[in-house]
Scaffold this motif. Structure first.
Motif, PDB file in Angstrom:
ATOM      1  N   ILE A  80      53.405  87.508  59.110  1.00  0.00           N
ATOM      2  CA  ILE A  80      54.190  86.426  59.740  1.00  0.00           C
ATOM      3  C   ILE A  80      53.642  86.135  61.137  1.00  0.00           C
ATOM      4  O   ILE A  80      53.485  84.979  61.536  1.00  0.00           O
ATOM      5  N   ILE A  81      53.327  87.212  61.877  1.00  0.00           N
ATOM      6  CA  ILE A  81      52.831  87.018  63.242  1.00  0.00           C
ATOM      7  C   ILE A  81      51.513  86.254  63.230  1.00  0.00           C
ATOM      8  O   ILE A  81      51.324  85.292  63.983  1.00  0.00           O
ATOM      9  N   VAL A  82      50.598  86.661  62.339  1.00  0.00           N
ATOM     10  CA  VAL A  82      49.300  85.976  62.261  1.00  0.00           C
ATOM     11  C   VAL A  82      49.504  84.511  61.911  1.00  0.00           C
ATOM     12  O   VAL A  82      48.894  83.609  62.503  1.00  0.00           O
ATOM     13  N   MET A  83      50.425  84.260  60.949  1.00  0.00           N
ATOM     14  CA  MET A  83      50.654  82.873  60.546  1.00  0.00           C
ATOM     15  C   MET A  83      51.235  82.059  61.684  1.00  0.00           C
ATOM     16  O   MET A  83      50.832  80.913  61.917  1.00  0.00           O
ATOM     17  N   SER A  84      52.180  82.636  62.426  1.00  0.00           N
ATOM     18  CA  SER A  84      52.781  81.825  63.491  1.00  0.00           C
ATOM     19  C   SER A  84      51.796  81.612  64.631  1.00  0.00           C
ATOM     20  O   SER A  84      51.838  80.580  65.296  1.00  0.00           O
ATOM     21  N   LEU A  85      50.864  82.557  64.815  1.00  0.00           N
ATOM     22  CA  LEU A  85      49.810  82.333  65.812  1.00  0.00           C
ATOM     23  C   LEU A  85      48.941  81.141  65.406  1.00  0.00           C
ATOM     24  O   LEU A  85      48.425  80.418  66.254  1.00  0.00           O
TER      25      LEU A  85
ATOM     26  N   LEU B 221      59.286  78.885  61.932  1.00  0.00           N
ATOM     27  CA  LEU B 221      60.383  78.844  62.918  1.00  0.00           C
ATOM     28  C   LEU B 221      60.005  79.635  64.162  1.00  0.00           C
ATOM     29  O   LEU B 221      60.304  79.216  65.286  1.00  0.00           O
ATOM     30  N   THR B 222      59.326  80.773  63.984  1.00  0.00           N
ATOM     31  CA  THR B 222      58.862  81.549  65.138  1.00  0.00           C
ATOM     32  C   THR B 222      57.885  80.730  65.971  1.00  0.00           C
ATOM     33  O   THR B 222      57.974  80.693  67.203  1.00  0.00           O
ATOM     34  N   ALA B 223      56.966  80.053  65.267  1.00  0.00           N
ATOM     35  CA  ALA B 223      55.983  79.238  65.986  1.00  0.00           C
ATOM     36  C   ALA B 223      56.673  78.113  66.746  1.00  0.00           C
ATOM     37  O   ALA B 223      56.315  77.810  67.885  1.00  0.00           O
ATOM     38  N   ILE B 224      57.703  77.507  66.125  1.00  0.00           N
ATOM     39  CA  ILE B 224      58.422  76.417  66.793  1.00  0.00           C
ATOM     40  C   ILE B 224      59.109  76.941  68.055  1.00  0.00           C
ATOM     41  O   ILE B 224      59.036  76.332  69.115  1.00  0.00           O
ATOM     42  N   ALA B 225      59.781  78.086  67.918  1.00  0.00           N
ATOM     43  CA  ALA B 225      60.482  78.639  69.079  1.00  0.00           C
ATOM     44  C   ALA B 225      59.495  79.009  70.185  1.00  0.00           C
ATOM     45  O   ALA B 225      59.744  78.747  71.363  1.00  0.00           O
TER      46      ALA B 225
ATOM     47  N   ILE C 274      69.154  80.187  68.261  1.00  0.00           N
ATOM     48  CA  ILE C 274      70.582  80.110  67.925  1.00  0.00           C
ATOM     49  C   ILE C 274      70.779  79.247  66.675  1.00  0.00           C
ATOM     50  O   ILE C 274      71.527  79.598  65.760  1.00  0.00           O
ATOM     51  N   MET C 275      70.057  78.121  66.623  1.00  0.00           N
ATOM     52  CA  MET C 275      70.198  77.235  65.464  1.00  0.00           C
ATOM     53  C   MET C 275      69.757  77.929  64.181  1.00  0.00           C
ATOM     54  O   MET C 275      70.386  77.775  63.131  1.00  0.00           O
ATOM     55  N   VAL C 276      68.670  78.707  64.268  1.00  0.00           N
ATOM     56  CA  VAL C 276      68.198  79.454  63.091  1.00  0.00           C
ATOM     57  C   VAL C 276      69.269  80.427  62.639  1.00  0.00           C
ATOM     58  O   VAL C 276      69.573  80.542  61.441  1.00  0.00           O
ATOM     59  N   GLY C 277      69.870  81.135  63.606  1.00  0.00           N
ATOM     60  CA  GLY C 277      70.937  82.075  63.273  1.00  0.00           C
ATOM     61  C   GLY C 277      72.090  81.386  62.566  1.00  0.00           C
ATOM     62  O   GLY C 277      72.622  81.888  61.574  1.00  0.00           O
ATOM     63  N   VAL C 278      72.478  80.206  63.084  1.00  0.00           N
ATOM     64  CA  VAL C 278      73.630  79.504  62.515  1.00  0.00           C
ATOM     65  C   VAL C 278      73.340  79.043  61.094  1.00  0.00           C
ATOM     66  O   VAL C 278      74.148  79.231  60.187  1.00  0.00           O
ATOM     67  N   VAL C 279      72.171  78.437  60.900  1.00  0.00           N
ATOM     68  CA  VAL C 279      71.898  77.801  59.602  1.00  0.00           C
ATOM     69  C   VAL C 279      71.395  78.807  58.570  1.00  0.00           C
ATOM     70  O   VAL C 279      71.852  78.820  57.430  1.00  0.00           O
ATOM     71  N   PHE C 280      70.442  79.668  58.972  1.00  0.00           N
ATOM     72  CA  PHE C 280      69.787  80.521  57.975  1.00  0.00           C
ATOM     73  C   PHE C 280      70.436  81.891  57.822  1.00  0.00           C
ATOM     74  O   PHE C 280      70.127  82.613  56.889  1.00  0.00           O
TER      75      PHE C 280
ATOM     76  N   GLY D 272      64.143  85.628  66.390  1.00  0.00           N
ATOM     77  CA  GLY D 272      64.302  85.937  67.816  1.00  0.00           C
ATOM     78  C   GLY D 272      63.337  87.017  68.263  1.00  0.00           C
ATOM     79  O   GLY D 272      62.612  86.871  69.249  1.00  0.00           O
ATOM     80  N   ALA D 273      63.315  88.128  67.514  1.00  0.00           N
ATOM     81  CA  ALA D 273      62.475  89.252  67.914  1.00  0.00           C
ATOM     82  C   ALA D 273      60.997  88.875  67.846  1.00  0.00           C
ATOM     83  O   ALA D 273      60.219  89.201  68.751  1.00  0.00           O
ATOM     84  N   LEU D 274      60.608  88.161  66.790  1.00  0.00           N
ATOM     85  CA  LEU D 274      59.190  87.823  66.649  1.00  0.00           C
ATOM     86  C   LEU D 274      58.756  86.800  67.686  1.00  0.00           C
ATOM     87  O   LEU D 274      57.609  86.829  68.142  1.00  0.00           O
ATOM     88  N   THR D 275      59.680  85.902  68.081  1.00  0.00           N
ATOM     89  CA  THR D 275      59.322  84.943  69.128  1.00  0.00           C
ATOM     90  C   THR D 275      58.932  85.672  70.412  1.00  0.00           C
ATOM     91  O   THR D 275      57.926  85.347  71.041  1.00  0.00           O
ATOM     92  N   ALA D 276      59.731  86.686  70.769  1.00  0.00           N
ATOM     93  CA  ALA D 276      59.417  87.443  71.985  1.00  0.00           C
ATOM     94  C   ALA D 276      58.061  88.138  71.851  1.00  0.00           C
ATOM     95  O   ALA D 276      57.259  88.155  72.785  1.00  0.00           O
ATOM     96  N   LEU D 277      57.810  88.687  70.664  1.00  0.00           N
ATOM     97  CA  LEU D 277      56.551  89.417  70.454  1.00  0.00           C
ATOM     98  C   LEU D 277      55.360  88.466  70.519  1.00  0.00           C
ATOM     99  O   LEU D 277      54.357  88.742  71.178  1.00  0.00           O
ATOM    100  N   VAL D 278      55.478  87.317  69.837  1.00  0.00           N
ATOM    101  CA  VAL D 278      54.353  86.382  69.809  1.00  0.00           C
ATOM    102  C   VAL D 278      54.113  85.794  71.207  1.00  0.00           C
ATOM    103  O   VAL D 278      52.967  85.645  71.634  1.00  0.00           O
TER     104      VAL D 278
END
Lengths: 326, 230
Positions: free
Chosen positions: A143-148, B62-66, B87-93, B102-108
């Motif tokens: 997932i990380i690679v894809m979002s990058l 969604l992570t890429a968008i955030a 927040i929107m992802v949490g509400v809908v999905f 959320g966690a992956l956005t911070a990591l990326v």
């Protein structure tokens, strides 16, 4: 944009060893509270960073660090009244020498930790991190690679939507404009009839914020729906090409070399000596209740030297790399 | 007074250091490993649920968008679209997707902006933001609730990430450092919260529509299951 994507190294160290080494450095940075230990720590880290070539980022780091350290140095003596050596600023108001010293030492440690992280970001690239990650969490690292990969795509899409928005705002495409605008602004007709928003709408400052937010939201919304639609094709294509039918392999691979083993042994020996020293109280100057520190108290003991040796390997490797190239 | 007495009566060790201070190091390391463990556990749970390809791609997008929402609008000071998207992802999905995104956005983001102790707490902060939005998703139709939720999470996120600063504070945890951090972070947290609140108030319905459409297309099983629940 991504840091250190290309690395030319003759002395490559396994990323797991790097991560262990930096982790120990950070733990030491927040345990040690001795002016000599911290100062030599700071100097050696600065040497390492200058060898790695970071000077442009140092400015940004200082921007983050300076206000925080000043606040710590000012607020600590005002709140903390422990300490024997009192300095009276007014009749009944005093600050203690110990509290000031504590504030300075703490902000020094803060600076060291920030510098360690900027050095870490130079040493370990994100691909190497993902390599370690993918062993335990293959799907998450996928997932990380894809979002990058998606991020630059979304970036370019935002650019296109922005351009279109700009053209529309300047009255080009007038006929289409009217129709589309009605559709796009459906989202604010739903909420305009509530009391809560009427109150907010009356304030001019809020109106300008809301206008700004609407523009950003419009651009973002169009980009989001566009990207979501497009990514469905990605999913279909992945399925068609047989994702999941067999195990994925990593594109990077690392073996534990002799350098890694020597490095690990060195870390193990020096860290165990340092830990022995810390248990006996070396490297931990006690600040409260009374700081009795003299410049002549040079820490000339085995624990201090072990600490210095612990910090040297990366500097040595950097220098050796230079020697080999020139 | 009580605190002063307590401090004065703390046992002093041989070297003179306050005994309790040496205890707080293991506590901090334990807290850090606990947070890492929680995040790892949730990631592992997702891995073991054997997600479909669509779900994987959806979370990646969604992570890429955030992440892009955090970086693209960097020209407008302190506007942080990432929180709104999470927040929107949490509400809908749902709460799990909310936490993951959320966690992956911070990591990326940390791959671009630099990694630090704070990354792990940003992961926790944004993850909890998405998860809590998932838990309270039924209440999101009222505008005051959305407004308060956004504002509150502006501050909560700031405080969660400030925990990382305790790691610089050394063996003796000082109250003053926490106050210094809260003061220096106040304007940022406030702007973050207000941005969240305004975006949630204005754009909620539109984004809900976009995300619902994506959910129905991507995850037909999940959307039918939630539809029967509703």
């Amino acid at each position: 944009m991504l840091k250190g994507t290309i690395k030319m190294e003759l002395t490559r160290i396994h990323p797991a060893v790097y991560i262990l080494y930096y982790f120990i450095m950070i733990v030491l940075a927040f345990i040690l509270r001795d002016p000599y230990f911290l100062l030599s720590f700071l100097i050696l880290i600065l040497v390492l960073i200058s060898l790695q070539g970071i000077s442009s980022e140092l400015k940004q780091i200082m921007k983050l660090f300076l206000p925080l350290s000043i606040l710590i140095i000012i607020i600590n003596p005002l709140i903390q009244k422990k300490g024997v050596h009192r300095i009276y600023l007014m009749k009944n108001f005093f600050i203690t020498y110990e509290a000031i010293a504590f504030g300075i030492l703490t902000s020094l440690a803060l600076l060291i930790v920030i510098l360690i992280f900027s050095s870490y970001n130079k040493s370990v690239t994100y691909q190497e991190m993902l390599y370690i990650f993918s062993k335990k969490l293959p799907i998450i690292s996928m997932i990380i690679v894809m979002s990058l990969r998606f991020i630059p795509l979304i970036n370019s899409r935002v650019g296109e939507v922005k351009k279109l928005n700009h053209l529309k705002a300047n009255g080009i495409e007038t006929k289409l404009d009217n129709n589309n605008q009605d559709k796009l602004e459906e989202f604010d007709t739903n909420i305009s009839d509530t009391k809560f928003l009427k109150k907010i709408n009356s304030s001019k400052k809020f109106q300008s914020i809301i206008k700004e937010a609407k523009i950003i939201g419009k651009i973002m919304g169009i980009t989001v729906s566009w990207s979501l639609e497009e990514s469905m094709f990605t999913a279909k294509s992945m399925k068609a090409r047989g994702y999941k039918s067999y195990k994925r392999t990593s594109y990077l691979s690392y073996d534990i070399s002799l350098t890694d083993i020597i490095f690990l042994v060195l870390i193990f020996i020096t860290v165990s000596i340092i830990v022995l020293g810390i248990i006996q109280g070396y490297g931990l100057t006690d600040i409260y209740p009374s700081l009795d520190f003299a410049l002549s108290d040079l820490p000339l003991n085995i624990y201090y030297f072990a600490f210095i040796i612990f910090l040297l390997p990366l500097i040595y490797l950097e220098i050796r790399e230079r020697m080999l190239w020139h | 007074m009580i605190i002063e007495n307590f401090v004065n009566n703390l046992p002093i060790t041989e070297s003179g250091a306050v005994a309790s201070s040496s205890l707080s190091i293991p506590i901090l390391i334990f807290a850090f490993l606990l947070v890492v463990g929680i995040i790892y556990f949730i990631f592992k749970m997702y891995e073991q649920s054997k997600p479909t390809v669509e779900s994987i791609v959806l979370i990646a997008v969604l992570t890429a968008i955030a992440t892009a929402g955090r970086m693209i609008f960097i020209s407008i000071p302190m506007v942080n679209l990432a929180s709104f998207i999470i927040i929107m992802v949490g509400v809908v999905f749902g709460k799990e997707e909310g936490f993951l995104v959320g966690a992956l956005t911070a990591l990326v983001t940390s791959f671009f902006a630099g990694l630090g102790v704070w990354t792990i707490f940003q992961m926790l902060g944004w993850g909890l933001m998405g998860a809590s939005a998932g838990y309270l998703s039924t209440k999101f139709d009222s505008i005051p609730f959305r407004f308060i939720f956004g504002l509150l999470w502006g501050f909560l996120y700031g405080w969660i990430t400030d925990i990382s600063a305790l790691f610089y504070a050394g063996p003796t945890l000082e109250f003053s450092q926490i106050i210094a951090l809260i003061i220096s972070g106040f304007t940022y947290d406030l702007t973050h919260g207000v941005t969240n609140a305004v975006l949630l108030a204005i754009l909620y319905n539109w984004f809900k529509k976009i995300f619902l459409r994506a959910r129905d297309k991507y995850l037909p099983n999940q959307s039918s299951a939630t539809a029967t629940n509703e």
